[in-house]
Design an enzyme around this catalytic site. Structure first.
Site, PDB file in Angstrom:
ATOM      1  CG  PHE B 113      -2.330  -0.082   1.018  1.00 12.90           C
ATOM      2  CD1 PHE B 113      -2.853  -0.968   0.100  1.00 12.90           C
ATOM      3  CD2 PHE B 113      -3.203   0.758   1.708  1.00 12.90           C
ATOM      4  CE1 PHE B 113      -4.229  -1.017  -0.126  1.00 12.90           C
ATOM      5  CE2 PHE B 113      -4.574   0.709   1.490  1.00 12.90           C
ATOM      6  CZ  PHE B 113      -5.080  -0.171   0.575  1.00 12.90           C
ATOM      7  CD  GLN B 233      -5.781  10.152   3.330  1.00 11.92           C
ATOM      8  OE1 GLN B 233      -6.483   9.210   3.671  1.00 11.92           O
ATOM      9  NE2 GLN B 233      -4.485  10.169   3.492  1.00 11.92           N
ATOM     10  CG  HIS B 235      -8.577   8.006  -1.766  1.00 11.74           C
ATOM     11  ND1 HIS B 235      -8.270   7.543  -3.020  1.00 11.74           N
ATOM     12  CD2 HIS B 235      -8.279   7.010  -0.896  1.00 11.74           C
ATOM     13  CE1 HIS B 235      -7.803   6.305  -2.903  1.00 11.74           C
ATOM     14  NE2 HIS B 235      -7.803   5.958  -1.634  1.00 11.74           N
ATOM     15  CG  LEU B 245     -12.039   4.889  -2.248  1.00 15.84           C
ATOM     16  CD1 LEU B 245     -11.298   6.195  -2.104  1.00 15.84           C
ATOM     17  CD2 LEU B 245     -11.774   4.009  -1.057  1.00 15.84           C
ATOM     18  CD  GLU B 248      -3.043   3.912  -1.047  1.00 12.77           C
ATOM     19  OE1 GLU B 248      -3.735   4.873  -0.684  1.00 12.77           O
ATOM     20  OE2 GLU B 248      -1.948   3.633  -0.549  1.00 12.77           O
ATOM     21  NE  ARG B 281      -4.899   6.607   0.754  1.00 13.83           N
ATOM     22  CZ  ARG B 281      -5.775   5.938   1.468  1.00 13.83           C
ATOM     23  NH1 ARG B 281      -6.497   6.569   2.359  1.00 13.83           N
ATOM     24  NH2 ARG B 281      -5.925   4.642   1.298  1.00 13.83           N
ATOM     25  CG  HIS B 346     -10.623   8.893   1.687  1.00 12.83           C
ATOM     26  ND1 HIS B 346     -11.661   8.050   1.380  1.00 12.83           N
ATOM     27  CD2 HIS B 346      -9.645   8.117   2.204  1.00 12.83           C
ATOM     28  CE1 HIS B 346     -11.321   6.802   1.702  1.00 12.83           C
ATOM     29  NE2 HIS B 346     -10.104   6.825   2.219  1.00 12.83           N
ATOM     30  NE  ARG B 381      -7.042   7.206   6.725  1.00 10.13           N
ATOM     31  CZ  ARG B 381      -7.386   6.198   5.910  1.00 10.13           C
ATOM     32  NH1 ARG B 381      -6.877   4.990   6.067  1.00 10.13           N
ATOM     33  NH2 ARG B 381      -8.242   6.405   4.920  1.00 10.13           N
TER      34      ARG B 381
END
Ligand SMILES: Cc1cc2nc3c(=O)[nH]c(=O)nc-3n(C[C@H](O)[C@H](O)[C@H](O)COP(=O)(O)OP(=O)(O)OC[C@H]3O[C@@H](n4cnc5c(N)ncnc54)[C@H](O)[C@@H]3O)c2cc1C
Ligand code: SF4
Ligand code: FES
Lengths: 294, 611
Positions: B113, B233, B235, B245, B248, B281, B346, B381
């Site tokens: 990730f 955040q 995204h 969404l 990721e 991100r 997000h 994050r």
């Protein structure tokens, strides 16, 4: 104003591109300015387009408390159509723009919370997952049949939850690891694959609402609860004893044997869970187990 | 009146975990939630849970990645707790039956990730949150935890001591959405807020309609500071039309971002020469907008995310859910075409200030999950770090609320002698946090009543407020105010921020606040009155939006997700500190507390974040 920011290189250099903003306006700002200055008359364009095309909704209304709504009726709404619009978008628009008392459940807008199953043009569907463009007009939107209506499109879910709870919907192997142990139970990819579809249920109750047997027999566990039990019964991580216990719950009078394989649940499930197949498989398991016992 | 030892508000991953932990610790525990638990937004999480499970990985690496990802605004004690406890908690989920994706040998799979130095994201297809939520709810059922579902919590009941740090929380006031009945819920031991994110403050968001920051606003009005609210955040991969969404996980599995010229811009335009699509991100979100701004966006709005080269088999195996999302919500077949994506709101890194035991400065009041800020995410994050936060800190909050001793926390909360006051002259006059006077703190007139008395009065006040809203038959509707607020935030407090824009936003927020004075509820029914509920929620959104904008205004630097046009650098000398905004005497008060960079055995030295 542009020169000043340029001389400062950011310390965090993950994005050498950022300083290249050249102190200019942010993209949003620029687009906004364009809009404000009328360079892009997007809004007017959209309005014109929308005026051309509206969607005709016929929405079921009922409220036990409001005199005018005590007698169930259908209200007509004409909502401007936008590309990609879903049934949920349309009823939200109707509520926000025309009648704030129009009531329905919804939350995620992406087919995972299971709260907006409606009866749309005669079929159980998730509002957020159903494109308006696929539907014949006027679009009739009603609460799920065979469930008590609380108000407008909201139905009482208690019975559905009770049936879900009746199958003991929790994992029953008691070997939670000791304090710092990190050893997982093993599960083959094949076994996970086997339970995969059953584990996708979002508790929307579309299946229960579409099932003739459930409509006639209030005690029938129904497709969703049986599918939930399937998920556990087929998971190799639970012991054989527990599996037998689960099958006993499912074999009872109002369990799997009530299913007459009409496939209506399978047809409406928005998560494409092969419900009827799962019920059949459990019937076979129950028979196998009984043969063993007798 | 209802009475329990521990009352958990909210039943997403954090609330359920807190409730199970409290119940295991022997407390009579109840959950009060506006949605049935399985409808909570945790169900939407796709990608996975970070946990250092494998040999070759360890919690220290996880902690290091998290500190770096946070742009050094995470507090080390919280970050280390997260990294240490996550493996055990993740394994716990496995033992509770969570259907994780598996390797051939039957062990749980992990995948790479963004921002992680090791592929430590444990997942269940692209539906990790759904499985986590259902697994946790199953445990709550197993423990026989009482759930009041479709009960909307309107306010907290706290004592009225002048110093918020001396206040005590005794329960909540809630109304039964189905019947309209308003009741008090008394908590003998503690209240845990687990109300999720405030994404609805923005109009393009991946968050559910229910994510309205209720817990944030209630805690704020009761005297708990909101921490680091400016860090929102965005995204990089949400669908342009709806904000839905695209995980990721797609990039984790090898998905590629292209601009309109077919260039793999993360590399070709040098945004992240090492990590490319898997940079953190904030970096990817800015890169996308820069591409659009440079005229290389598709339809001047978005970019393309391509996963076709992964092959049908792999996509179906690991990312099947993504195919459905792209098809249902954008009409795109991910197997044969690239998917359109753009940044969307997000996640809120900031939130209700707590220590590592989940406790706030108000005695008996806890917070966990996305509504809380411990702080583990700091300025940004990392993907896959929210779900472990739910289970790690949800559990701690639940146990502590039930009376278990978790030791002295290292993180301090509330206004105290370790904070620094803000002396900037606010160029705009923010509005008062409460719409009416005498709000938030339960008792009026400086008399500290007993818990029952406080509860009764708080219930009475909400009943009067509701009567007022419903008796009025004209005015402004919540929907109008809400959409104005969402637009203001999206226009001016988005990925790119300028002083001028933020000030405009604050002005608009204030207008919303004023318009709200005239709000009314049109639906006359007490049965399932969503009009009333959304009117309450909108008020909470106004409070939360104001703290986000204020935080963004005072933080004059560029850190993590917070980009300021006039301040293009991270200013460590000045800004290694948390922004705290509390509501004192009817207006927002801003102060700062230093970040804790000392961990157990080492200090995390701020370094340049490069990917
Ligand atoms: C689309 C999406 C994908 C994500 N993917 C990932 C991922 O792959 N990995 C990861 O780590 N993180 C991911 N995240 C982030 C993570 O999922 C969330 O931060 C997390 O699930 C929030 O959980 P929660 O328990 O704090 O709140 P939620 O799950 O939002 O639950 C909030 C609860 O509070 C209740 N509530 C709220 N207000 C009230 C009120 N006034 N009265 C009563 N009840 C109330 C609601 O009913 C609900 O039960 C994702 C987030 C989104 C939006
Ligand atoms: S099985 Fe399918 S139709 Fe039935 S409740 Fe679950 S998701 Fe809905
Ligand atoms: S709104 Fe969640 S499933 Fe439709």
């Amino acid at each position: 104003m542009s020169t000043q920011q340029q001389q400062q290189e950011p310390e965090s250099q993950e994005s050498p591109k950022d300083p290249e903003m050249k102190g200019a306006e942010s993209p949003q700002q620029r687009r906004l300015k364009d809009k404000e200055s009328g360079m892009v008359d997007e809004h007017a364009e959209k309005e014109a387009e929308a005026a051309d095309e509206t969607v005709h909704l016929k929405v079921f209304r009922y409220d036990p408390e409001v005199e005018a709504k005590q007698e169930p009726r259908f209200d007509d709404f004409h909502v401007p159509f936008e590309k990609g619009m879903t049934v949920l978008d349309a009823v939200m628009y109707a509520r926000d723009e025309f009648d704030s008392s129009l009531t329905f459940r919804h939350s995620c807008r992406q087919a995972v919370c299971g709260s907006d199953a409606f009866f749309v043009n005669g079929t159980q569907k998730l509002g957020c997952k159903t494109q308006i463009s696929e539907l014949e007009q006027p679009v009739r939107i009603e609460p799920l049949p065979h469930q008590e209506v609380v108000k407008d499109l909201v139905v009482d879910m208690d019975h559905f939850y009770d049936q879900m709870h009746a199958v003991e919907p929790y994992f029953q192997d008691e070997d939670t690891p000791e304090s710092d142990e990190l050893e997982e139970q093993r599960q083959t990819p094949e076994n996970r694959e086997k339970i995969k579809m059953s584990s996708r249920c979002i508790w929307c109750a579309a299946c229960m609402s579409s099932c003739n047997i459930a409509a006639g027999d209030n005690e029938y566990l129904g497709p969703a609860a049986i599918n939930k039990a399937y998920k556990f019964a087929m998971d190799d991580r639970e012991s054989e004893d527990i599996k037998a216990h689960r099958l006993r719950i499912l074999e009872q009078e109002h369990g799997v044997w009530r299913c007459q394989t009409q496939f209506s649940c399978t047809e409406v499930c928005p998560k494409d869970i092969p419900l009827t197949e799962h019920i059949q498989e459990l019937k076979r398991e129950a028979v196998k187990k009984n043969l063993k016992f007798w | 009146m209802y009475e329990h030892d521990v009352i958990v508000v909210g039943a997403g991953g954090a609330g359920l975990r807190a409730a199970v932990a409290a119940s295991e610790a022997g407390a009579d525990t109840a959950i009060v939630t506006k949605l049935h638990p399985v409808r909570s937004h945790t169900g939407a999480a796709e990608g996975g849970i970070n946990a250092a499970l494998q040999e070759g990985d360890d919690w220290e690496l996880h902690a290091y990645d998290t500190m770096k990802g946070s742009d050094y605004l995470g507090d080390a004690p919280a970050v280390e707790t997260l990294a240490q406890d996550s493996p055990k908690e993740t394994m716990n989920l496995e033992h509770w039956g969570m259907p994780f994706s598996r390797e051939e040998d039957g062990t749980v799979s992990q995948r790479p990730f963004g921002g992680l130095s090791y592929p430590r994201t444990t997942y269940a297809g692209a539906e990790t949150g759904h499985h986590l939520l259902h697994t946790m709810y199953e445990q709550a059922v197993k423990h026989g935890i009482q759930v009041y579902d479709e009960w909307y919590v309107m306010n907290l009941v706290t004592s009225d001591d002048t110093d918020p740090n001396d206040r005590e929380c005794h329960g909540v006031v809630a109304y039964d959405v189905q019947s309209g009945q308003i009741e008090g819920f008394k908590a003998n031991n503690g209240v845990v807020l687990a109300t999720g994110g405030p994404g609805q403050a923005f109009d393009h968001t991946t968050n559910a309609v229910s994510c309205t920051g209720d817990g944030h606003a209630m805690a704020y009005r009761a005297g708990v500071p909101l921490e680091d609210m400016e860090f929102i955040q965005f995204h990089p991969t949400s669908l342009p039309s709806t904000g839905v969404l695209i995980s990721e996980g797609v990039r984790g599995e090898g998905g590629i971002l292209y601009n309109n010229d077919g260039e793999r811009f993360m590399f070709e335009h040098g945004y992240a020469n090492n990590s490319g699509e898997l940079a953190s991100r904030d970096v990817v979100a800015r890169a996308e907008l820069d591409e659009v701004d440079a005229g290389r966006g598709v339809e001047d709005e978005y970019v393309h995310l391509d996963m076709r080269h992964l092959g049908e088999e792999r996509i179906l195996d690991r990312l099947e859910n993504i195919l459905h999302l792209a098809e249902d919500f954008e009409g795109v077949d991910g197997l044969v075409e690239p998917m359109p994506v753009k940044p969307g709101q997000h996640y809120a890194m900031g939130g209700i200030e707590t220590d590592e035991n989940g406790q706030t400065n108000i005695n008996g009041l806890y917070a966990a999950g996305e509504c809380a800020c411990v702080s583990v995410h700091g300025g940004n994050r990392l993907g896959g770090n929210a779900l472990p936060e739910l289970i790690v800190f949800g559990k701690r909050a639940g146990r502590h609320a039930a009376g278990d001793d978790l030791g002295e926390p290292q993180i301090r909360t509330g206004y105290g002698d370790d904070v620094e006051d803000d002396d900037t002259d606010l160029p705009v006059q923010p509005g008062a946090a409460g719409i009416e006077t005498s709000d938030g703190v339960a008792a009026d007139g400086g008399v500290t009543a007993d818990a029952d008395g406080l509860l009764e009065r708080a219930v009475e006040r909400e009943r009067t407020r509701v009567d007022g809203l419903m008796d009025k038959d004209s005015g402004v509707q919540h929907a109008e105010i809400r959409s104005k607020l969402q637009k203001a935030m999206t226009d001016y407090v988005n990925v790119f921020r300028t002083e001028e824009g933020i000030k405009k936003a604050l002005k608009l927020i204030r207008e919303c606040r004023e318009e709200y004075q005239d709000v009314y509820v049109d639906d006359p029914s007490r049965t399932f009155n969503t009009d009333l509920q959304m009117t309450y929620e909108t008020r909470n959104l106004i409070d939360v939006a104001e703290t986000i904008a204020l935080g963004a205004l005072v933080r004059t630097e560029f850190r993590g997700a917070h980009w300021r046009q006039e301040h293009q650098e991270r200013k460590d000398e000045e800004w290694l500190k948390h922004t705290l905004i509390s509501w004192d005497d009817g207006e927002p008060n801003i102060f700062y507390r230093p970040v804790i960079l000392e961990g157990q055995d080492k200090t995390y030295e701020p370094k340049v974040r490069s990917y």
